[in-house]
Design a protein around this motif. Sequence first.
Motif, mmCIF file in Angstrom:
data_model
loop_
_atom_site.group_PDB
_atom_site.id
_atom_site.type_symbol
_atom_site.label_atom_id
_atom_site.label_comp_id
_atom_site.label_asym_id
_atom_site.label_seq_id
_atom_site.Cartn_x
_atom_site.Cartn_y
_atom_site.Cartn_z
ATOM 1 N N ALA A 155 1.006 -1.443 0.089
ATOM 2 C CA ALA A 155 0.096 0.109 0.158
ATOM 3 C C ALA A 155 0.857 1.197 0.071
ATOM 4 O O ALA A 155 2.138 1.168 0.083
ATOM 5 N N PRO A 156 0.158 2.422 -0.206
ATOM 6 C CA PRO A 156 0.985 3.679 -0.224
ATOM 7 C C PRO A 156 1.709 3.699 1.339
ATOM 8 O O PRO A 156 1.277 3.273 2.171
ATOM 9 N N LEU A 157 2.934 4.626 1.348
ATOM 10 C CA LEU A 157 3.596 4.651 2.654
ATOM 11 C C LEU A 157 2.841 5.543 3.494
ATOM 12 O O LEU A 157 2.513 6.693 3.274
ATOM 13 N N ALA A 163 -0.348 10.473 9.756
ATOM 14 C CA ALA A 163 -0.346 10.480 11.262
ATOM 15 C C ALA A 163 -1.272 11.839 11.974
ATOM 16 O O ALA A 163 -2.000 11.767 12.770
ATOM 17 N N THR A 164 -1.005 12.842 11.330
ATOM 18 C CA THR A 164 -1.451 14.135 11.848
ATOM 19 C C THR A 164 -2.970 14.300 11.572
ATOM 20 O O THR A 164 -3.926 14.407 12.306
ATOM 21 N N GLU A 165 -3.200 13.738 10.204
ATOM 22 C CA GLU A 165 -4.767 13.807 9.731
ATOM 23 C C GLU A 165 -5.589 12.679 10.361
ATOM 24 O O GLU A 165 -6.594 13.180 11.403
ATOM 25 N N LEU A 166 -4.788 11.548 10.829
ATOM 26 C CA LEU A 166 -5.792 10.583 11.821
ATOM 27 C C LEU A 166 -5.895 11.043 13.107
ATOM 28 O O LEU A 166 -6.635 10.370 13.799
ATOM 29 N N SER A 167 -4.813 11.799 13.635
ATOM 30 C CA SER A 167 -4.981 12.217 14.881
ATOM 31 C C SER A 167 -6.257 13.065 15.220
ATOM 32 O O SER A 167 -6.675 13.210 16.616
ATOM 33 N N HIS A 168 -7.019 13.319 14.301
ATOM 34 C CA HIS A 168 -8.370 14.209 14.241
ATOM 35 C C HIS A 168 -9.380 13.432 14.443
ATOM 36 O O HIS A 168 -10.491 13.622 14.508
ATOM 37 N N ALA A 169 -9.157 11.866 14.025
ATOM 38 C CA ALA A 169 -10.290 10.958 14.128
ATOM 39 C C ALA A 169 -10.892 10.805 15.699
ATOM 40 O O ALA A 169 -10.052 10.822 16.342
ATOM 41 N N GLY A 170 -12.081 10.362 15.443
ATOM 42 C CA GLY A 170 -12.808 10.016 16.814
ATOM 43 C C GLY A 170 -12.773 8.498 17.011
ATOM 44 O O GLY A 170 -12.710 8.029 18.199
ATOM 45 N N VAL A 197 -11.867 4.011 4.549
ATOM 46 C CA VAL A 197 -10.735 2.901 4.599
ATOM 47 C C VAL A 197 -9.341 3.175 4.160
ATOM 48 O O VAL A 197 -9.351 3.654 2.835
ATOM 49 N N ARG A 198 -8.312 2.882 4.825
ATOM 50 C CA ARG A 198 -7.110 3.240 4.383
ATOM 51 C C ARG A 198 -6.142 1.953 4.544
ATOM 52 O O ARG A 198 -6.426 1.214 5.377
ATOM 53 N N GLU A 199 -5.320 1.926 3.499
ATOM 54 C CA GLU A 199 -4.132 0.739 3.648
ATOM 55 C C GLU A 199 -2.874 1.569 3.507
ATOM 56 O O GLU A 199 -2.582 2.436 2.812
ATOM 57 N N TYR A 200 -2.067 1.172 4.474
ATOM 58 C CA TYR A 200 -0.759 1.778 4.566
ATOM 59 C C TYR A 200 0.424 0.755 4.619
ATOM 60 O O TYR A 200 0.200 -0.291 5.112
ATOM 61 N N SER A 201 1.456 1.070 4.049
ATOM 62 C CA SER A 201 2.778 0.327 4.404
ATOM 63 C C SER A 201 3.389 1.265 5.341
ATOM 64 O O SER A 201 3.263 2.298 5.041
ATOM 65 N N ILE A 202 4.279 0.475 6.131
ATOM 66 C CA ILE A 202 5.209 1.480 6.998
ATOM 67 C C ILE A 202 6.688 1.598 6.447
ATOM 68 O O ILE A 202 7.439 2.265 7.215
ATOM 69 N N GLY A 203 6.890 0.999 5.325
ATOM 70 C CA GLY A 203 8.284 1.070 4.825
ATOM 71 C C GLY A 203 8.339 -0.071 3.868
ATOM 72 O O GLY A 203 7.606 -1.317 3.847
ATOM 73 N N ASP A 204 9.535 -0.102 3.028
ATOM 74 C CA ASP A 204 9.931 -1.021 2.191
ATOM 75 C C ASP A 204 10.486 -2.174 2.392
ATOM 76 O O ASP A 204 11.933 -2.621 2.095
ATOM 77 N N TYR A 205 9.681 -3.086 3.324
ATOM 78 C CA TYR A 205 10.119 -4.462 3.756
ATOM 79 C C TYR A 205 9.042 -5.077 3.932
ATOM 80 O O TYR A 205 7.891 -4.516 4.199
ATOM 81 N N VAL A 206 9.198 -6.423 4.333
ATOM 82 C CA VAL A 206 7.843 -7.070 4.696
ATOM 83 C C VAL A 206 8.014 -7.822 6.049
ATOM 84 O O VAL A 206 9.058 -8.574 6.268
ATOM 85 N N LEU A 207 7.065 -7.503 6.832
ATOM 86 C CA LEU A 207 7.042 -8.057 8.151
ATOM 87 C C LEU A 207 6.156 -9.211 8.136
ATOM 88 O O LEU A 207 5.552 -9.547 7.132
ATOM 89 N N ASN A 208 5.984 -10.126 9.215
ATOM 90 C CA ASN A 208 5.312 -11.279 9.391
ATOM 91 C C ASN A 208 3.830 -11.075 9.362
ATOM 92 O O ASN A 208 3.043 -11.829 9.124
#
Length: 310
Positions: A155-157, A163-170, A197-208
């Motif tokens: 997904a997009p990074l 983070a700033t935008e989502l900090s305004h969510a309830g 609905v959001r899909e996000y990657s936290i970086g260019d590597y794969v976690l379990n």
Amino acid sequence: MKIDIVSVFPEYFDVLNLSLFGKAQAKGLVEVKAHNLRDWTHDVHHSVDDTPVGGGAGMVMKPEVWAECLDELLGLEPVAAAGHDGDGNMKSSATDRSDTVSDDTSDQQSIGAVRDEVDVAAVDIEDAASAPQASISDSNGRADGPVLIFPNPSAPLFTQRDATELSHAGHLLFGCGRYEGYDARIPDYYRAQGVDVREYSIGDYVLNGGEVAVSVMLEAITRLLPGFMGNAESIVEESYTGENALLEHRQYTKPAEWRGIRVPDILLSGDHGKVDRFRRDEALERTNAIRPDLIEQLDCAALDKADRKT
Ligand code: ADE
């Protein structure tokens, strides 16, 4: 802020009772609940995954189990959708979470029939993936609707801006995928229902799995909540913050000399103008060397005259 996390390893999030996050819960700033996805299964093995359609390695998380869980946590009407069991036979999935499947599904099926009219396949997948993810309208208080977030290495990074935008969510609802991921129809379906609905990657590597990624996003978001951190100024000054984000200048504390290495003299000068200039130059130089992509994104109008010389 209300936070629900769904995972097959909900104990992973026990650590949220510690440290600043634990304090924020005690202060009532955040209300976090980690749920076990297997609580929404009906089979004796509590299975949440199946083999990929079209072949391939690994297992994919099943949409039916996620849907029962997400319908409940999002406060949507439960749907009894007709499906196929592993042998290709038609069956009806239960909408309650008891282990016995009720025979009386007529009402549930009529709700299902209405819901089935929503053409999930009509969701333009390219649009969903490339468009900036929907924005939380409200800038002052909390937004009403829940935001459903899936970590996904494809997904997009996830950035400080998100983070700033989502900090305004309830209400944030995180779904942690495991194995080879989750059935792609899950996010498509909830988008079609009008959920953000959001899909996000936290970086260019794969976690379990998504648990680590959710922890990262959760910390980046919640530390921006007013009252979460002791020192709000440190948030304003740090790297990746604001429209013209630079890597932060380096920091030193006392003593002025340690193992033969001196703190830059200018920082000891007491001249705040010079200190600010020194730090700004260092931030620009470091960003140029380490993250030239951030320099390219800078708004030239926001650079001051002295910046242009560096
Ligand atoms: N799940 C596995 N790897 C991931 C990543 N890099 N970002 C988000 N979710 C993931």
